[in-house]
Design a protein around this motif. Structure first.
Motif, PDB file in Angstrom:
ATOM      1  N   ASN A  85      -5.914  -1.777  -5.122  1.00  0.00           N
ATOM      2  CA  ASN A  85      -5.345  -2.819  -4.275  1.00  0.00           C
ATOM      3  C   ASN A  85      -6.301  -4.006  -4.174  1.00  0.00           C
TER       4      ASN A  85
ATOM      5  N   TYR B 171      -6.935   1.032   1.931  1.00  0.00           N
ATOM      6  CA  TYR B 171      -6.311   0.510   0.712  1.00  0.00           C
ATOM      7  C   TYR B 171      -6.791   1.206  -0.567  1.00  0.00           C
TER       8      TYR B 171
ATOM      9  N   GLY C  76      -7.936  -4.405  -0.770  1.00  0.00           N
ATOM     10  CA  GLY C  76      -8.990  -3.407  -0.615  1.00  0.00           C
ATOM     11  C   GLY C  76     -10.236  -3.785  -1.393  1.00  0.00           C
TER      12      GLY C  76
ATOM     13  N   SER D 177     -11.415  -1.134   4.047  1.00  0.00           N
ATOM     14  CA  SER D 177     -11.094  -0.887   2.634  1.00  0.00           C
ATOM     15  C   SER D 177     -10.554   0.513   2.398  1.00  0.00           C
TER      16      SER D 177
END
Length: 274
Positions: A132, A77, A135, A74
């Motif tokens: 995102n 992102y 993400g 994650s």
């Protein structure tokens, strides 16, 4: 818990800095550094490697690998402060898992506070600096897995040595990260070697003291200190990585912390009354 927060904050910062590496390679090095501590200590104190609650330990290890991998992913992102904040929705999932597996009741006020925290997530997604979707999916998967870990550790209680709990997690991360990074390997420079191996040191300190904290009855009293990590990460993200947090993002983070920290306070009052 304070030692744990500082260690995890440093580890998260290094992971974000090393984003040129594949996430599986980072998981692999994260495990090596920690195993360098746990294995010698387990041998020194003659602790049985497999423990006594093998199924629960294996499940905790699997959930740990999923949570760690998704969290590291994650960071490719999301802003580091946002990712850490969203990961701290894990107590919501922990409460739900505890309701299902440990038959622990959730009071109406707790549900309300969980909703407040989740509204914070929606505000971050809907009105904060662009989040995102991939993400967000990774970080929520990490939070769900982390919630399961809390419940498993609570189920195990103080019946297992913290070193064994950590070792199961790290051995599984070592195997998984090693296999998955074979086709995506990047040779580190000397400085990168140092940083990659430091992940395990920071992770070991953070994991050890977090595990000890959650094994203690007084966890509800000290647990709010864990959320200092969010503040540290926002400061580091803004000052070091140049990340931007608008007022909507900060409001969302505030609601997450408000809902979860006040929930811990209510549980503490309940324990005192009980």
């Amino acid at each position: 818990m304070i030692f744990s927060v500082l260690a995890f904050s440093l580890m998260n910062t290094v992971v974000k800095y090393l984003n040129v590496f594949n996430v599986y390679q980072i998981v692999f090095f994260r495990s090596i550094g920690t195993l360098a501590f746990t294995v010698p200590l387990i041998i020194k104190y003659k602790i049985p490697f497999l423990g006594t609650h093998k199924k629960l330990l294996a499940l905790r290890g699997l959930a740990g690998v999923i949570s760690l991998t998704c969290f590291f992913q994650s960071l490719n992102y999301l802003a580091i402060g946002t990712a850490v904040s969203l990961r701290y929705t894990s107590p919501i999932f922990a409460a739900i898992f505890a309701l299902i597996f440990l038959k622990e009741k959730i009071k109406l006020m707790q549900w309300f506070l969980f909703i407040v925290a989740f509204i914070g997530v929606l505000i971050i997604k809907g009105f904060g600096v662009e989040v995102n979707s991939i993400g967000l999916l990774f970080i929520l998967c990490s939070a769900i897995s982390l919630g399961l870990i809390f419940v498993i550790i609570r189920k195990i209680g103080d019946k297992e040595n913290p070193l064994i709990i950590i070792n199961y997690f790290m051995v599984m991360a070592f195997v998984f990260g090693g296999i998955m990074s074979i086709n995506n390997w990047r040779n580190p420079t000397l400085n990168e070697w140092i940083l990659l191996l430091s992940l395990g040191i920071f992770g070991y300190v953070g994991q050890l003291y977090m595990t000890k904290a959650f094994q203690l009855y007084e966890t509800n009293v000290i647990a709010p200190l864990k959320y200092l990590e969010v503040i540290f990460m926002i400061i580091i993200g803004a000052s070091w990585f140049g990340e931007i947090y608008n007022l909507w993002t900060l409001l969302g983070i505030f609601l997450i912390l408000l809902g979860l920290v006040y929930n811990i306070y209510l549980k503490r009052q309940k324990d005192k009354a009980g």
